[in-house]
Motif scaffolding. Structure first.
Motif, PDB file in Angstrom:
ATOM      1  N   ASP A  54      37.271  30.901  38.935  1.00  0.00           N
ATOM      2  CA  ASP A  54      37.752  30.612  40.318  1.00  0.00           C
ATOM      3  C   ASP A  54      38.293  32.039  40.886  1.00  0.00           C
ATOM      4  OD1 ASP A  54      40.258  31.315  38.857  1.00  0.00           O
ATOM      5  OD2 ASP A  54      40.669  29.138  38.730  1.00  0.00           O
ATOM      6  N   LYS A  55      38.760  32.088  41.961  1.00  0.00           N
ATOM      7  CA  LYS A  55      38.990  33.219  42.793  1.00  0.00           C
ATOM      8  C   LYS A  55      40.094  34.174  41.824  1.00  0.00           C
ATOM      9  CE  LYS A  55      40.472  35.172  47.055  1.00  0.00           C
ATOM     10  NZ  LYS A  55      41.179  35.024  48.532  1.00  0.00           N
ATOM     11  N   LEU A  56      41.380  33.571  41.438  1.00  0.00           N
ATOM     12  CA  LEU A  56      42.189  34.261  40.449  1.00  0.00           C
ATOM     13  C   LEU A  56      41.919  34.640  39.410  1.00  0.00           C
ATOM     14  CD1 LEU A  56      45.009  35.121  40.628  1.00  0.00           C
ATOM     15  CD2 LEU A  56      45.925  32.759  39.702  1.00  0.00           C
ATOM     16  N   SER A  57      40.859  33.950  38.570  1.00  0.00           N
ATOM     17  CA  SER A  57      40.209  34.225  37.429  1.00  0.00           C
ATOM     18  C   SER A  57      39.363  35.653  37.533  1.00  0.00           C
ATOM     19  CB  SER A  57      39.607  33.227  36.852  1.00  0.00           C
ATOM     20  OG  SER A  57      40.644  32.224  36.278  1.00  0.00           O
ATOM     21  N   LYS A  58      38.750  35.521  38.639  1.00  0.00           N
ATOM     22  CA  LYS A  58      37.758  36.731  39.006  1.00  0.00           C
ATOM     23  C   LYS A  58      38.725  37.903  38.798  1.00  0.00           C
ATOM     24  CE  LYS A  58      34.392  34.172  41.563  1.00  0.00           C
ATOM     25  NZ  LYS A  58      33.483  33.851  42.902  1.00  0.00           N
ATOM     26  N   ARG A  59      39.695  37.739  39.693  1.00  0.00           N
ATOM     27  CA  ARG A  59      40.448  38.987  39.864  1.00  0.00           C
ATOM     28  C   ARG A  59      41.060  39.403  38.587  1.00  0.00           C
ATOM     29  NH1 ARG A  59      45.871  38.964  43.688  1.00  0.00           N
ATOM     30  NH2 ARG A  59      44.249  38.250  45.115  1.00  0.00           N
ATOM     31  N   ARG A  60      41.514  38.374  37.847  1.00  0.00           N
ATOM     32  CA  ARG A  60      42.028  38.826  36.294  1.00  0.00           C
ATOM     33  C   ARG A  60      40.698  39.439  35.533  1.00  0.00           C
ATOM     34  NH1 ARG A  60      45.233  33.323  35.727  1.00  0.00           N
ATOM     35  NH2 ARG A  60      47.083  33.794  36.579  1.00  0.00           N
ATOM     36  N   PHE A  61      39.655  38.882  35.703  1.00  0.00           N
ATOM     37  CA  PHE A  61      38.464  39.462  34.753  1.00  0.00           C
ATOM     38  C   PHE A  61      38.140  40.939  35.194  1.00  0.00           C
ATOM     39  CE2 PHE A  61      33.756  39.959  34.490  1.00  0.00           C
ATOM     40  CZ  PHE A  61      33.792  40.173  33.117  1.00  0.00           C
ATOM     41  N   ILE A  62      38.004  41.091  36.459  1.00  0.00           N
ATOM     42  CA  ILE A  62      37.767  42.501  36.870  1.00  0.00           C
ATOM     43  C   ILE A  62      38.850  43.532  36.519  1.00  0.00           C
ATOM     44  CG2 ILE A  62      37.078  43.771  39.084  1.00  0.00           C
ATOM     45  CD1 ILE A  62      35.028  41.797  38.018  1.00  0.00           C
ATOM     46  N   ASN A  63      40.077  42.977  36.796  1.00  0.00           N
ATOM     47  CA  ASN A  63      41.219  43.885  36.420  1.00  0.00           C
ATOM     48  C   ASN A  63      41.076  44.160  35.154  1.00  0.00           C
ATOM     49  OD1 ASN A  63      42.225  44.055  39.008  1.00  0.00           O
ATOM     50  ND2 ASN A  63      43.945  42.558  38.749  1.00  0.00           N
ATOM     51  N   TRP A  64      40.779  43.305  34.224  1.00  0.00           N
ATOM     52  CA  TRP A  64      40.710  43.425  32.859  1.00  0.00           C
ATOM     53  C   TRP A  64      39.733  44.447  32.528  1.00  0.00           C
ATOM     54  CZ3 TRP A  64      36.848  42.926  28.972  1.00  0.00           C
ATOM     55  CH2 TRP A  64      37.346  42.918  27.732  1.00  0.00           C
ATOM     56  N   VAL A  65      38.469  44.399  32.924  1.00  0.00           N
ATOM     57  CA  VAL A  65      37.206  45.174  32.706  1.00  0.00           C
ATOM     58  C   VAL A  65      37.696  46.544  33.148  1.00  0.00           C
ATOM     59  CG1 VAL A  65      34.865  46.004  33.224  1.00  0.00           C
ATOM     60  CG2 VAL A  65      35.825  43.376  32.935  1.00  0.00           C
TER      61      VAL A  65
END
Length: 322
Positions: free
Chosen positions: A27-38
Motif C-alpha cells: 500500500d502507499k504507506l508501506s511503499k514509503r517505508r520500503f523506499i525510506n529503508w532502502v
C-alpha cells in the motif's frame, strides 16, 4: 564502490521486506517505508540485493515494479544481469529501487518490524522490544513497527489491550483504519469491529483522532469513546473496577445490537455464527455472555429474546421463532 560489512539486523530487515513484497504490491504507506529503508544506508541495498539473488518469485518482481510508481529516480545504475533470466529481471528492478529517494522527509532507521495474529478462540500476549506488552484478543491481527523515535501498531482486525512503557521521545501510536490513538505511557483497550471501534482507557491518557485532518480528543482513565469512520462519538465514563472486557472471558452488554454480540462471539467460535435476516442484526440485547462458550451464549440469547438457533456441521443460524 566497495561493499560495507552488513549486520545481522539489516539482513533480518531485508528478509522481512522480501517476504512482504512476495505477498503482493504494497500500500502507499508501506511503499514509503520500503523506499525510506532502502535509502537509509548503503548496507540496506547491499543486503536486499544479495538476498534477492536467490529469491525466485514473479509476485515479488511485480511488487517491486509497483513500488516505483510516482517516485522520482535520481539516477540509473548500469547493470550486467546474471545468467538466469528470472534473476536478471528481478535484480534489475532491485538496482533501480536501490537508488530511489522519496521526496518527503528523511527516513527513520527501522529497529524491528513484526506481525502478530491470533486464531479463533486464541488469546496471545507479546512483550515488545521497548518492554510494552500487547495482549491480542481472539481472531485479531496487528502489524508492529518500532523506530528510534516512533512506535507504531496497526490494528487490522479484532481487539488488543496495550500496556505501554513510558517514553516521551517515542510516542506509541495505534492506527485503526484512518483513526489513530497516541499514548506515551498508559494502558488502554481497543476493539475494532466491522462498523465502529471502541477505545477504553484504563490508566493514564491517550489522544484519539478520527482522521489525519480531524481535531484530536483527549481521553483519560475511566473514559471511553466510539469511533465510526472518521467521526468520534461523545466521551462516556465507565467504572474500571466493575467493567468487564474480553480479557475476563466475559462480554457484558447493555442495549447493544445483536450484530455486535455475534461479531464478537464469531471470534471465539469454531463454527461461524450468522443471522438469517438483516433486520434482526439491529435487535437490542443486554446481559453477560461467556465468550469462550459461544454455544451456551447462543442458548441464553435464544431463551431471553425468543429466538431460534439452528446448528449444522458448518455454522449456527439465528432466526426468529416462526
Amino acid at each position: 564502490m566497495n561493499s560495507q560489512p552488513i549486520s545481522s539486523d539489516v539482513y533480518q530487515q531485508a528478509g522481512e521486506w522480501l517476504e512482504r513484497l512476495d505477498n503482493g504490491p504494497l500500500d502507499k504507506l508501506s511503499k514509503r517505508r520500503f523506499i525510506n529503508w532502502v535509502d537509509a544506508h548503503p548496507t540496506h541495498k547491499q543486503a536486499f540485493e544479495s538476498m534477492l539473488a536467490t529469491w525466485s518469485s514473479a509476485a515479488l518482481e511485480r511488487a517491486l515494479i509497483d513500488a516505483q510508481q510516482n517516485i522520482t529516480l535520481k539516477e540509473r545504475i548500469r547493470y550486467t544481469p546474471p545468467v538466469r533470466w528470472w534473476q536478471a529481471a528481478v535484480l534489475c528492478t532491485a538496482v533501480i529501487v536501490g537508488v530511489i529517494t522519496w521526496q518527503f522527509s528523511s527516513p527513520q532507521p527501522t529497529l524491528i518490524i513484526h506481525q502478530y495474529a491470533t486464531d479463533n478462540g486464541e488469546v496471545r500476549s507479546v512483550t515488545l522490544e521497548d518492554s510494552s506488552v500487547l495482549t491480542l484478543g481472539a481472531a485479531s491481527d496487528v502489524y508492529v513497527r518500532l523506530s528510534d523515535n516512533h512506535r507504531l501498531v496497526n490494528l487490522k482486525q479484532g481487539a488488543a489491550y496495550f500496556d505501554v512503557t513510558s517514553n516521551k521521545q517515542r510516542p506509541f501510536e495505534v492506527k485503526v483504519g484512518s483513526a489513530s490513538v497516541v499514548a506515551v505511557g498508559t494502558e488502554f483497550n481497543i476493539d475494532r469491529g466491522q462498523y465502529f471501534t471502541d477505545v477504553v482507557v484504563h490508566e493514564g491518557a491517550v489522544e484519539v483522532t478520527g482522521g489525519p485532518d480531524e481535531s484530536p480528543l483527549l481521553l483519560k482513565a475511566g473514559e471511553q469513546v466510539r469511533i465510526t469512520g472518521r467521526t468520534l462519538g461523545d466521551i462516556r465514563p465507565f467504572d474500571i473496577r466493575r467493567t468487564l472486557d474480553w480479557r475476563s472471558g466475559w462480554l457484558e452488554l447493555d442495549n447493544a445490537s445483536l450484530h455486535y454480540l455475534v461479531e464478537r462471539l464469531n471470534r471465539q467460535s469454531a463454527k461461524a455464527i450468522r443471522v438469517d435476516a438483516p433486520a434482526l442484526n439491529d435487535l437490542r440485547v443486554a446481559g453477560r455472555f461467556r465468550l469462550n462458550e459461544p454455544q451456551q451464549a447462543l442458548s441464553l440469547l435464544a431463551e431471553a429474546y425468543g429466538l431460534s438457533v439452528n446448528e449444522t456441521p458448518e455454522y449456527y443460524t439465528i432466526s426468529r421463532h416462526p
